[in-house]
Write a protein that holds these residues in place. Structure first.
Motif, mmCIF file in Angstrom:
data_model
loop_
_atom_site.group_PDB
_atom_site.id
_atom_site.type_symbol
_atom_site.label_atom_id
_atom_site.label_comp_id
_atom_site.label_asym_id
_atom_site.label_seq_id
_atom_site.Cartn_x
_atom_site.Cartn_y
_atom_site.Cartn_z
ATOM 1 N N TRP A 43 0.838 -1.190 0.000
ATOM 2 C CA TRP A 43 0.000 0.000 0.000
ATOM 3 C C TRP A 43 0.875 1.242 0.000
ATOM 4 O O TRP A 43 1.823 1.337 0.772
ATOM 5 C CB TRP A 43 -0.912 0.017 1.221
ATOM 6 N N ALA A 44 0.562 2.200 -0.863
ATOM 7 C CA ALA A 44 1.293 3.463 -0.918
ATOM 8 C C ALA A 44 0.617 4.463 0.016
ATOM 9 O O ALA A 44 -0.589 4.695 -0.076
ATOM 10 C CB ALA A 44 1.332 4.010 -2.334
ATOM 11 N N VAL A 45 1.404 5.032 0.925
ATOM 12 C CA VAL A 45 0.882 5.975 1.916
ATOM 13 C C VAL A 45 1.658 7.281 1.805
ATOM 14 O O VAL A 45 2.894 7.294 1.868
ATOM 15 C CB VAL A 45 1.028 5.403 3.341
ATOM 16 N N GLY A 46 0.944 8.374 1.649
ATOM 17 C CA GLY A 46 1.595 9.673 1.552
ATOM 18 C C GLY A 46 1.865 10.267 2.919
ATOM 19 O O GLY A 46 1.003 10.249 3.798
ATOM 20 N N LEU A 47 3.084 10.778 3.112
ATOM 21 C CA LEU A 47 3.424 11.520 4.321
ATOM 22 C C LEU A 47 3.213 12.996 4.041
ATOM 23 O O LEU A 47 3.732 13.537 3.061
ATOM 24 C CB LEU A 47 4.874 11.268 4.726
ATOM 25 N N VAL A 64 6.336 9.490 -0.041
ATOM 26 C CA VAL A 64 5.466 8.321 -0.058
ATOM 27 C C VAL A 64 6.237 7.128 0.508
ATOM 28 O O VAL A 64 7.416 6.933 0.191
ATOM 29 C CB VAL A 64 4.982 8.006 -1.490
ATOM 30 N N ILE A 65 5.558 6.353 1.362
ATOM 31 C CA ILE A 65 6.142 5.108 1.851
ATOM 32 C C ILE A 65 5.234 3.947 1.437
ATOM 33 O O ILE A 65 4.076 4.155 1.057
ATOM 34 C CB ILE A 65 6.333 5.113 3.373
ATOM 35 N N VAL A 120 1.858 2.925 10.697
ATOM 36 C CA VAL A 120 2.633 4.163 10.643
ATOM 37 C C VAL A 120 1.833 5.259 11.339
ATOM 38 O O VAL A 120 0.602 5.303 11.259
ATOM 39 C CB VAL A 120 2.960 4.570 9.180
ATOM 40 N N ALA A 121 2.538 6.112 12.055
ATOM 41 C CA ALA A 121 1.906 7.260 12.700
ATOM 42 C C ALA A 121 2.825 8.459 12.582
ATOM 43 O O ALA A 121 4.053 8.318 12.629
ATOM 44 C CB ALA A 121 1.608 6.971 14.174
ATOM 45 N N THR A 122 2.230 9.630 12.430
ATOM 46 C CA THR A 122 2.993 10.875 12.323
ATOM 47 C C THR A 122 2.471 11.871 13.340
ATOM 48 O O THR A 122 1.259 12.048 13.477
ATOM 49 C CB THR A 122 2.875 11.473 10.911
ATOM 50 N N SER A 123 3.384 12.520 14.047
ATOM 51 C CA SER A 123 3.044 13.624 14.944
ATOM 52 C C SER A 123 3.799 14.860 14.477
ATOM 53 O O SER A 123 4.939 14.771 14.027
ATOM 54 C CB SER A 123 3.426 13.297 16.392
#
Length: 336
Positions: free
Chosen positions: A204-208, A221-222, A229-232
């Motif tokens: 799955w392609a996930v945009g940061l 993109v990862i 995945v989580a981003t703060s």
């Protein structure tokens, strides 16, 4: 993991389910086979996230969390297995991060205007919250998972906003497994988890997100497969007081909103609860302490650091190894 045959991929249909929760929206992109009952699946996904909200929301007056916060010191409070699991993880991350992640910042959150009590900072409340906040929650909060209850040994106001959304994503992943779904991507705000690859066998392609205030653009993109995945960051929820912008994440050690050079930090982990908590911890820890902590623990993290000339990228683990096919950062997006 071997790729699904083209015949099996054709039998799957890409569906997106979504709904409101926790002041935002949850979503699930699913490559569903014919046996999956989508209306029932959507209902179960919505119920899973609503249960987490009902248990762990600091805004709902009858949540398990609010009951615990209101309970007298030394009184055992019966709690659900779910919130006990989250509290146990929160205390462990608090210990391992030397207090950068702290589950007892609820009074600080309210005092600075980010909670359910007030919308602007209150100097008197901030002083009181700083004085009452224990440096370590261990020893102040006692969990008995076998008996299903918790007690506070000092007055505490617990806040699980830095971990509960990640846990809700894990609960959605559990629901998908129960329905026999093997290919899905579930999301809640900046927290996501991949269940297997896509039906085609491609991750799955996930945009940061780029850490820009007021707009949503993709920085890189990862690729995810059976990972969370989580981003703060400091760029979504904040207050403007005079000429100062205050991020919503609290640093318990200073008793104030986080204020350092970290624009955002992204963490990969096997569970979204862990990824969510550690993204918060590393954001608070800052560029030097946070990077050292992540390196010492062998974590997969991606920092975006603010400097006068722009953003600097620092990746560790999978983010520091572009040859790893399980994770790739699309540098073309960064060099536009």
């Amino acid at each position: 993991m071997p790729k699904m045959s083209s015949e099996a991929a054709v039998r799957s249909q890409r569906m997106t389910l979504h709904g409101p929760t926790m002041g935002t929206r949850w979503s699930a992109s699913i490559d569903a086979g014919p046996a999956v009952e989508l209306p029932v699946l959507r209902q179960d996904l919505a119920a899973a996230v609503e249960q987490v909200d009902a248990q762990m929301s600091p805004w709902k007056p009858h949540s398990d969390l609010v009951r615990l916060n209101r309970a007298p010191v030394d009184a055992w409070v019966p709690l659900s297995p779910e919130i006990l699991e989250v509290l146990e993880c929160a205390l462990e991350v608090q210990r391992l991060s030397a207090g950068a992640f702290h589950p007892c910042v609820g009074a600080l959150v309210d005092a600075w205007g980010f909670g359910a009590v007030r919308e602007t900072p209150d100097a008197h409340a901030i002083r009181a919250a700083r004085q009452s906040l224990p440096l370590a929650a261990h020893g102040c909060l006692e969990l008995d998972k076998a008996a299903g209850h918790v007690r506070k040994h000092v007055p505490l106001q617990i806040d699980l906003c830095g971990i509960a959304k990640g846990y809700a994503v894990d609960r959605m992943a559990d629901v998908l497994h129960q329905h026999g779904v093997q290919h899905a991507l579930v999301a809640l705000d900046g927290e996501l988890r991949a269940v297997g690859p896509q039906a085609s066998g491609i991750p799955w392609a996930v945009g940061l997100e780029s850490p820009e205030t007021g707009r949503r653009t993709v920085h890189s993109v990862i690729e995810l497969e059976d990972l969370a995945v989580a981003t703060s960051g400091d760029y979504r929820r904040y207050l403007e007081v005079g000429n100062q912008r205050l991020a919503h994440t609290m640093d318990a050690r200073s008793g104030a909103p986080v204020n350092n050079a970290v624009a955002s930090v992204t963490v990969l982990a096997r569970t979204c609860m862990q990824a969510d908590a550690w993204a918060t911890a590393l954001l608070v820890a800052g560029p030097d302490e946070g990077l050292a902590m992540a390196q010492r623990m062998g974590m997969d993290v991606f920092f975006l650091l603010r400097h006068a000339r722009g953003l600097t990228e620092v990746g560790l683990g999978r983010f520091g190894n572009s040859a790893d096919p399980f994770q790739c950062v699309d540098r073309a997006n960064r060099n536009r």
